[in-house]
Scaffold this motif. Sequence first.
Motif, PDB file in Angstrom:
ATOM      1  N   LEU A 170      10.458   4.368   2.831  1.00  0.00           N
ATOM      2  CA  LEU A 170      11.277   5.484   2.301  1.00  0.00           C
ATOM      3  C   LEU A 170      11.591   6.257   3.513  1.00  0.00           C
ATOM      4  O   LEU A 170      12.701   6.474   3.323  1.00  0.00           O
ATOM      5  CB  LEU A 170      10.137   6.334   1.167  1.00  0.00           C
ATOM      6  N   PHE A 171      10.620   6.438   4.450  1.00  0.00           N
ATOM      7  CA  PHE A 171      11.241   7.107   5.694  1.00  0.00           C
ATOM      8  C   PHE A 171      12.343   6.368   6.501  1.00  0.00           C
ATOM      9  O   PHE A 171      13.493   7.193   6.673  1.00  0.00           O
ATOM     10  CB  PHE A 171       9.910   6.989   6.600  1.00  0.00           C
ATOM     11  N   VAL A 172      12.172   5.152   6.431  1.00  0.00           N
ATOM     12  CA  VAL A 172      13.389   4.319   7.100  1.00  0.00           C
ATOM     13  C   VAL A 172      14.623   4.349   6.447  1.00  0.00           C
ATOM     14  O   VAL A 172      15.831   4.814   6.986  1.00  0.00           O
ATOM     15  CB  VAL A 172      12.977   2.743   7.362  1.00  0.00           C
ATOM     16  N   ILE A 173      14.511   4.291   5.094  1.00  0.00           N
ATOM     17  CA  ILE A 173      15.869   4.485   4.400  1.00  0.00           C
ATOM     18  C   ILE A 173      16.219   5.901   4.291  1.00  0.00           C
ATOM     19  O   ILE A 173      17.668   6.010   4.355  1.00  0.00           O
ATOM     20  CB  ILE A 173      15.616   4.146   2.789  1.00  0.00           C
ATOM     21  N   SER A 174      15.570   6.961   4.176  1.00  0.00           N
ATOM     22  CA  SER A 174      16.070   8.109   4.602  1.00  0.00           C
ATOM     23  C   SER A 174      16.639   8.483   5.986  1.00  0.00           C
ATOM     24  O   SER A 174      17.700   9.231   5.694  1.00  0.00           O
ATOM     25  CB  SER A 174      14.561   9.145   4.375  1.00  0.00           C
ATOM     26  N   VAL A 175      16.166   7.932   6.960  1.00  0.00           N
ATOM     27  CA  VAL A 175      16.809   7.954   8.249  1.00  0.00           C
ATOM     28  C   VAL A 175      17.941   7.364   8.374  1.00  0.00           C
ATOM     29  O   VAL A 175      19.154   8.112   8.685  1.00  0.00           O
ATOM     30  CB  VAL A 175      15.989   7.598   9.204  1.00  0.00           C
ATOM     31  N   LEU A 176      18.215   6.618   7.626  1.00  0.00           N
ATOM     32  CA  LEU A 176      19.414   5.679   7.563  1.00  0.00           C
ATOM     33  C   LEU A 176      20.736   6.576   6.802  1.00  0.00           C
ATOM     34  O   LEU A 176      21.687   6.730   7.048  1.00  0.00           O
ATOM     35  CB  LEU A 176      19.160   4.414   7.070  1.00  0.00           C
ATOM     36  N   LEU A 177      20.142   7.093   5.778  1.00  0.00           N
ATOM     37  CA  LEU A 177      21.091   7.878   4.867  1.00  0.00           C
ATOM     38  C   LEU A 177      21.419   9.169   5.646  1.00  0.00           C
ATOM     39  O   LEU A 177      22.585   9.419   5.598  1.00  0.00           O
ATOM     40  CB  LEU A 177      20.536   8.311   3.592  1.00  0.00           C
ATOM     41  N   ILE A 178      20.437   9.755   6.368  1.00  0.00           N
ATOM     42  CA  ILE A 178      20.629  10.933   7.153  1.00  0.00           C
ATOM     43  C   ILE A 178      21.948  10.632   8.419  1.00  0.00           C
ATOM     44  O   ILE A 178      22.771  11.450   8.447  1.00  0.00           O
ATOM     45  CB  ILE A 178      19.759  11.640   7.927  1.00  0.00           C
ATOM     46  N   ILE A 179      21.761   9.579   8.885  1.00  0.00           N
ATOM     47  CA  ILE A 179      22.611   9.081   9.782  1.00  0.00           C
ATOM     48  C   ILE A 179      24.096   8.742   9.253  1.00  0.00           C
ATOM     49  O   ILE A 179      25.129   8.985   9.781  1.00  0.00           O
ATOM     50  CB  ILE A 179      22.109   7.844  10.777  1.00  0.00           C
TER      51      ILE A 179
ATOM     52  N   THR B 229       0.889  -1.061   0.002  1.00  0.00           N
ATOM     53  CA  THR B 229      -0.030   0.069   0.070  1.00  0.00           C
ATOM     54  C   THR B 229       0.796   1.310  -0.273  1.00  0.00           C
ATOM     55  O   THR B 229       2.107   1.023   0.116  1.00  0.00           O
ATOM     56  CB  THR B 229      -0.924  -0.054   1.189  1.00  0.00           C
ATOM     57  N   LEU B 230       0.293   2.425  -0.017  1.00  0.00           N
ATOM     58  CA  LEU B 230       1.060   3.677  -0.208  1.00  0.00           C
ATOM     59  C   LEU B 230       1.571   3.945   1.183  1.00  0.00           C
ATOM     60  O   LEU B 230       2.566   4.416   1.312  1.00  0.00           O
ATOM     61  CB  LEU B 230      -0.104   4.807  -0.606  1.00  0.00           C
ATOM     62  N   ILE B 231       0.838   3.639   2.199  1.00  0.00           N
ATOM     63  CA  ILE B 231       1.348   3.821   3.570  1.00  0.00           C
ATOM     64  C   ILE B 231       2.621   2.994   3.877  1.00  0.00           C
ATOM     65  O   ILE B 231       3.652   3.395   4.536  1.00  0.00           O
ATOM     66  CB  ILE B 231       0.413   3.518   4.735  1.00  0.00           C
ATOM     67  N   GLU B 232       2.622   1.624   3.389  1.00  0.00           N
ATOM     68  CA  GLU B 232       3.946   0.770   3.434  1.00  0.00           C
ATOM     69  C   GLU B 232       5.139   1.271   2.748  1.00  0.00           C
ATOM     70  O   GLU B 232       6.237   1.340   3.320  1.00  0.00           O
ATOM     71  CB  GLU B 232       3.493  -0.658   2.957  1.00  0.00           C
TER      72      GLU B 232
END
Length: 105
Positions: free
Chosen positions: A16-25, A8-11
């Motif tokens: 994408l949010f988890v991947i973004s957080v990992l990249l930011i770290i 689903t769009l939410i999943e």
Amino acid sequence: MKNQKGFTLIEMMIVLFVISVLLIITVPNISSHSSNINKKGCEAYMKMVEAQVQAYKIDKNGTPTIAQLQSGGYLKGEAAACPDGTAIEITAEGIVQKSSTTPGS
């Protein structure tokens, strides 16, 4: 209704949010260590050149220059510099050190 399988769009947004957080770290952590990586790379290159100087001394009974190491096949490539661009030189005693002059001047 048909049973449709997929994300689903939410999943997808959560992934994408988890991947973004990992990249930011990780990205700032990697970039802060680049100077340390360059320093270690230069030290390793200088040790490799020292080993080639020793091999040249054994083969030819003399202290080589960078040009003699390159022409004799002891060093590949044209630049006698560390990966970060720092030039190196061989003293008359056969010691490999960072050059006192900057490359290109």
